[in-house]
Motif scaffolding. Sequence first.
Motif, PDB file in Angstrom:
ATOM      1  N   GLY A 124      70.427 -33.097   6.429  1.00  0.00           N
ATOM      2  CA  GLY A 124      69.131 -33.171   5.767  1.00  0.00           C
ATOM      3  C   GLY A 124      68.712 -34.584   5.432  1.00  0.00           C
ATOM      4  O   GLY A 124      69.238 -35.565   5.970  1.00  0.00           O
ATOM      5  N   ARG A 141      69.216 -24.929   6.969  1.00  0.00           N
ATOM      6  CA  ARG A 141      70.422 -24.148   6.700  1.00  0.00           C
ATOM      7  C   ARG A 141      71.634 -25.002   7.072  1.00  0.00           C
ATOM      8  O   ARG A 141      72.118 -24.957   8.198  1.00  0.00           O
ATOM      9  N   GLN A 543      71.818 -32.700   1.207  1.00  0.00           N
ATOM     10  CA  GLN A 543      71.646 -31.254   1.317  1.00  0.00           C
ATOM     11  C   GLN A 543      70.957 -30.691   0.077  1.00  0.00           C
ATOM     12  O   GLN A 543      70.054 -29.856   0.176  1.00  0.00           O
ATOM     13  N   THR A 546      67.271 -31.699   0.105  1.00  0.00           N
ATOM     14  CA  THR A 546      66.507 -30.952   1.102  1.00  0.00           C
ATOM     15  C   THR A 546      66.298 -29.507   0.664  1.00  0.00           C
ATOM     16  O   THR A 546      65.218 -28.939   0.847  1.00  0.00           O
ATOM     17  N   LYS A 547      67.323 -28.889   0.078  1.00  0.00           N
ATOM     18  CA  LYS A 547      67.178 -27.519  -0.414  1.00  0.00           C
ATOM     19  C   LYS A 547      66.124 -27.443  -1.516  1.00  0.00           C
ATOM     20  O   LYS A 547      65.346 -26.488  -1.582  1.00  0.00           O
ATOM     21  N   VAL A 550      62.759 -27.547   0.150  1.00  0.00           N
ATOM     22  CA  VAL A 550      62.445 -26.260   0.779  1.00  0.00           C
ATOM     23  C   VAL A 550      61.968 -25.259  -0.273  1.00  0.00           C
ATOM     24  O   VAL A 550      60.997 -24.520  -0.057  1.00  0.00           O
ATOM     25  N   ALA A 551      62.649 -25.230  -1.419  1.00  0.00           N
ATOM     26  CA  ALA A 551      62.275 -24.287  -2.475  1.00  0.00           C
ATOM     27  C   ALA A 551      60.877 -24.569  -3.019  1.00  0.00           C
ATOM     28  O   ALA A 551      60.150 -23.641  -3.393  1.00  0.00           O
TER      29      ALA A 551
END
Length: 594
Positions: A124, A141, A543, A546-547, A550-551
Amino acid sequence: MNWNAIVIIICILITALAVWKEYVRANQSRLVLRLLTTITAVIALACIALPLTYQVDVNKQDKREALLLTEGFSADSVSKYNTEKIFTLNNTISKKIPKAMLIYDLADLKADSTITQIRILGDGLDKEELQRLDHVPVIFRPAAFKQGITAVSWNEHLKAGDEINVAGTYKNSLPGKIKLVLKGLSTGLDSVIIAPGEAVPFNLRNTPKNQGKNVYKLLAITGTDTLENQNIPVQIEPAKPLNVLMLTASPDFESRFLKNWLSESGFAVAVRSAISKDKFNKEFINLDQFPLDHLSASVFGKFDVLIADLSVLKTLNGVEAAALQQEVLQKGLGIVIRADSSLKSNSWLQRDFPSDRLAVKDPAPVSLNIQGKTGNTAKLNAGMVYLANQANTQSLISDEHGHVLAANALAGAGKLVFTPLNNTFSWILGGDKADYSSLWSLLITKAARKVATLESWTIKSVIPTLSNPVELQLESAVAPPLIQIDSTVISPIQNSKLPFQWTVNYWPKTVGWQSVKQNNGALNWFYVYSYDDWKNIRALKKQADTKAYVANNAINSNVTKQIHEKATIAVSKIYFYVLLLMACAFLWLEARFR
């Protein structure tokens, strides 16, 4: 005029000049063909300079997904996705995957209106890179983390005598055990064993001997193989000797051992012990003697910490009590108050520390939990009295049953530390000097008068890495015109809402310690890691960033029918380069062989 108008005017002038040149030349053969070729060359040149686009009708479901390859991706995973748009920010990846287009700015992806979403493969992007996407939906993912350090922290700035504490979590997926070792000056300082198949927290500690800038090592070893070898930079500053005033109701063992420990630790100590009414025994250690029979503002102003029995403080006359209160509330003097049998009081010194007694008559010795120290201490007879938990106080020391035995609270500009412990000297008699030092170091540090600092530096980047942007933050009452990092001079950016706060962005060129200072300011240091340092931690941080992106930028999956839109497509420049080359080649050959 805008760019398009400038390009068109210049091309018209060039065309006019070229056409006139063709008409006035002596050889008029193939004139029409040369004029057409000349005009074609100028048109091709204009098309190269102008941002040409066209629009097409597309359905939202037909828009293509782009792949963005980042570090840690699997080459086999690329073939799973049927897309022609593959990008990367990494030059090494572009060489490994030739069909991945190398880009230098993530804004280029957003500029392509045919891209509905971006699928990121690998570890990410960090928070700063994700901001360049400007809310474009992302699918991400990452692969599960298998082996290594998943979290780590340590105290990077120490005073001489302080303990370095390296704490974190290690995930061991191997069939054998792993040994984590804290190493300094080629010597193992502390170690811990991680059992196979476990992800457990670890804690490694040591009291450094060398002052200045040091780089310790954290090693992960299995058998004869070293799995990880990470740098632990630490700055150790010489401890500033504090001036301590002790007021005791009478000479006793607790005061005697405390006085000796203070003097051995380099503190400047003045002790006044009551012998009888208005008669005192006075001692001065590492300090010039001066009158101490009567306490005044000038006397209290000489000291950073006052350690006193509560009974002595309650018997100060009105002038002395007023001078003490003013020194604490207005000038920041700290007091360590040793409670005695007289616990009930409405004094401002005890108002924030209500106490209680144990129900048992003869309590058993207990282990203590000291703030900032891992593990419990040796057993100690803590007595019958303990402090009640209060919202406006901070617990510093508690026993194994959760009873608070020392707490501190703010008092104006100063701090009050209150403790009912009166026999900590038994630790020294039992050979537990480390526990004794930890307890009294904590109480004195929490109470000590704070020295105002002219500037404060904070490294905002979690792991400053070579050739990556590093953000530093300066808090200063004086506006810094320039900041110097090693030999590089940088202009800082002032915070529009906090005028005393300044931001400095810097791209490190070398690994190791970097000096930073403002003009005429103190010299400060920070450490820059190599590209191979803390790869796992940096990957996990990307990571997580990036998560979070995304959220906050979820893909809207509620559209059930096709949405017709106009998509803007940029015209490829390669056709105009070829056309210009062909036109120029014809004109050159025609002139050469006419």
